[in-house]
Design a protein around this motif. Structure first.
Motif, mmCIF file in Angstrom:
data_model
loop_
_atom_site.group_PDB
_atom_site.id
_atom_site.type_symbol
_atom_site.label_atom_id
_atom_site.label_comp_id
_atom_site.label_asym_id
_atom_site.label_seq_id
_atom_site.Cartn_x
_atom_site.Cartn_y
_atom_site.Cartn_z
ATOM 1 N N VAL A 132 2.854 -3.450 -1.705
ATOM 2 C CA VAL A 132 3.707 -4.166 -0.748
ATOM 3 C C VAL A 132 4.905 -4.787 -1.461
ATOM 4 O O VAL A 132 6.067 -4.631 -1.038
ATOM 5 N N ILE A 133 4.649 -5.486 -2.550
ATOM 6 C CA ILE A 133 5.725 -6.186 -3.273
ATOM 7 C C ILE A 133 6.690 -5.192 -3.907
ATOM 8 O O ILE A 133 7.918 -5.342 -3.791
ATOM 9 N N PHE A 134 6.152 -4.164 -4.569
ATOM 10 C CA PHE A 134 7.046 -3.242 -5.276
ATOM 11 C C PHE A 134 7.916 -2.447 -4.304
ATOM 12 O O PHE A 134 9.125 -2.281 -4.524
ATOM 13 N N LEU A 139 13.137 -1.317 -1.651
ATOM 14 C CA LEU A 139 14.020 -1.223 -0.477
ATOM 15 C C LEU A 139 15.196 -2.189 -0.594
ATOM 16 O O LEU A 139 16.324 -1.865 -0.201
ATOM 17 N N VAL A 140 14.932 -3.375 -1.133
ATOM 18 C CA VAL A 140 16.010 -4.337 -1.337
ATOM 19 C C VAL A 140 17.080 -3.744 -2.253
ATOM 20 O O VAL A 140 18.284 -3.866 -1.994
ATOM 21 N N ASN A 141 16.654 -3.085 -3.317
ATOM 22 C CA ASN A 141 17.600 -2.481 -4.256
ATOM 23 C C ASN A 141 18.319 -1.279 -3.653
ATOM 24 O O ASN A 141 19.492 -1.050 -3.928
ATOM 25 N N GLN A 341 10.147 6.539 -8.661
ATOM 26 C CA GLN A 341 9.579 5.438 -9.421
ATOM 27 C C GLN A 341 8.515 4.711 -8.602
ATOM 28 O O GLN A 341 7.422 4.400 -9.098
ATOM 29 N N GLY A 342 8.802 4.462 -7.324
ATOM 30 C CA GLY A 342 7.846 3.790 -6.458
ATOM 31 C C GLY A 342 6.566 4.590 -6.285
ATOM 32 O O GLY A 342 5.461 4.035 -6.281
#
Length: 466
Positions: A132-134, A139-141, A341-342
């Motif tokens: 969830v955090i990663f 998405l923010v990036n 990467q994700g």
């Protein structure tokens, strides 16, 4: 660690010192180092002199000799060719990938322990929260909504500098007022010397070395200081002393209040703060410091999510991967590489389902991360030696002090330190089966090495077709 904008004016020695300290200093790996107890003093000193200082000097010379964008990829490429450059940057990238799950698990454990202690050791909860955090920060990036540098700096100050100073102060106060309750002793000379008989000493030493990595990023600023040949060694000396003192003091504070049997990579920091605050009748401060550490760690994580993909983006231009993988959106974010990467991080997070508890998963990923990182540093030292031989006429704004002997001493100490760290890292804590750990670590290393081989084969094929 984050991107720090270079000033057009020359940086002061103090600025270089602060950049180095804030980039290298970290409390996340200290619970592992705290397992040494009072012997952490000698092990930090040993790692500092044999690994940190040689690495800093060599990276400073390489970054000022080859100042163009490309980092470790450029150093390898310019000295030993494109393939060697890619191998160097790949291990840097792979190390960063392995770094994310342990960092997020540390964030999750720190943030949840004051409120829901049982969740901090729940494997499934950890697996879900890592993803969830990663993916949220990915998405923010992608959409270019990264935290501003001002917020990042504030979070970094709150979540790094403040907790380090606080835990040192609390550790000193607690040891002075409760000497009989301390789990460590500094009364005898033997308490300060290395103890090689401890179980799992290798894994603890990797935590010490891991706490001193990342200097290759900060040395890019060596060329931004006036008279780097004199000023940078001065800045390095001061920052080295401050880093070693702060990390050692933090480790001793943790070791004093958290016993060897109760130590945990994910909860070690917060357990130490809990003991301090309960002793001072200030338990309500625990959630406050926990959230401060979480904010600081999230800021660091957010800054680093896009960093390793930038290096691969440079390598992609040299045909090491399909160019479509490095395409950028209008926000200059390499979306395909970020998504890849994700996906890799999601796969790695499954280790928390395959091991009995969160602590074992963190140990294995930390050790694998250190092994990959050491290979990158080995490549850097080899590039340094090749550079001195092949490009001895290139202007070097900064050179490793000591002439030829300084070059030999720095590279020899650095290379030996890297190989020794890899070798002893297989001595895992007693809570982990050694043969199972060895198989997992070797398999992980091979799996993360295969893409580098595939990329080199792909490039050679592309060149033949051109």
């Amino acid at each position: 660690m984050g991107d720090i904008a270079k000033s057009a004016a020359k940086l002061s020695v103090f600025s270089i010192i602060m950049i180095t300290i804030t980039s290298v200093d970290s409390i996340r790996n200290l619970p592992g180092a705290a397992l040494f107890g009072s012997h952490a003093i000698s092990f930090f000193l040993l790692a500092g002199l044999c690994f940190f200082v040689p690495t800093a000097l060599v990276c400073a010379e390489m970054s000022t000799t080859y100042p163009k964008q490309g980092g470790v990829y450029l150093w390898g490429k310019e000295t030993l060719g494109h393939n060697f450059g890619f191998v160097t940057v790949w291990y840097q990238y792979a190390e960063n990938i392995v770094y994310y799950p342990p960092l997020i698990s540390f964030i999750v454990a720190t943030g949840t322990y004051p409120f829901f202690p049982h969740l901090a050791e729940n494997n499934i909860f950890m697996l879900v929260m890592i993803n969830v955090i990663f993916w949220a920060l990915t998405l923010v990036n992608i959409f270019g909504l990264r935290l501003s540098s001002m917020i990042t700096n504030v979070f970094g100050m709150i979540g790094l500098i403040f907790p380090i100073l606080l835990i040192i102060a609390l550790g000193g106060y607690w040891t002075y007022t409760n000497p009989e309750a301390s789990h460590i002793s500094l009364r005898h000379v033997s308490d300060w010397l290395p103890d090689f008989s401890q179980s799992g000493i290798g894994a603890s030493f990797t935590a010490v070395v891991l706490s001193l990595t990342g200097i290759e990023i900060t040395t890019a600023y060596a060329n931004e200081v006036k008279n780097p040949q004199k000023a940078y060694p001065k800045a390095l000396l001061v920052s080295t002393v401050m880093i070693l003192v702060s990390l050692t003091a933090c480790s001793l504070s943790i070791a004093a209040v958290v016993s060897h049997n109760n130590s945990s990579l994910s909860e070690g920091i917060i357990l130490a703060f809990k003991t301090f605050f309960e002793d001072m009748n200030l338990p309500f401060l625990l959630p406050v410091i926990a959230l401060a550490i979480v904010f600081g760690s999230l800021a660091s994580l957010n800054n680093w999510i896009i960093a390793p993909t930038k290096s691969l983006h440079v390598a992609a231009k040299d045909k090491f991967m399909p160019i479509r993988l490095s395409k950028e959106n209008r926000n200059k974010a390499p979306v395909p590489l970020l998504l890849l990467q994700g996906a890799i991080v999601s796969l790695l997070s499954l280790v928390f389902v395959l091991v009995p508890n969160v602590n074992q998963g963190m140990w294995l990923l930390n050790i694998l991360m250190t092994q990959l990182y050491m290979v990158m540093y080995i490549c850097i030292f080899i590039s340094f030696l090749a550079s001195r031989r092949k490009h001895h006429h290139i202007e070097r704004p900064f050179r490793v002090p000591g002439g030829k002997y300084g070059m030999i001493i720095a590279s020899t100490l650095g290379l030996i330190s890297c190989f020794v760290t890899i070798f002893v890292s297989f001595d895992v804590p007693s809570s982990i089966n050694k043969s199972t750990a060895a198989i997992a670590l070797i398999s992980g290393f091979i799996i993360f090495s295969l893409p580098a081989i595939a990329a080199i084969v792909y490039r050679n094929k592309q060149l033949k077709q051109a």
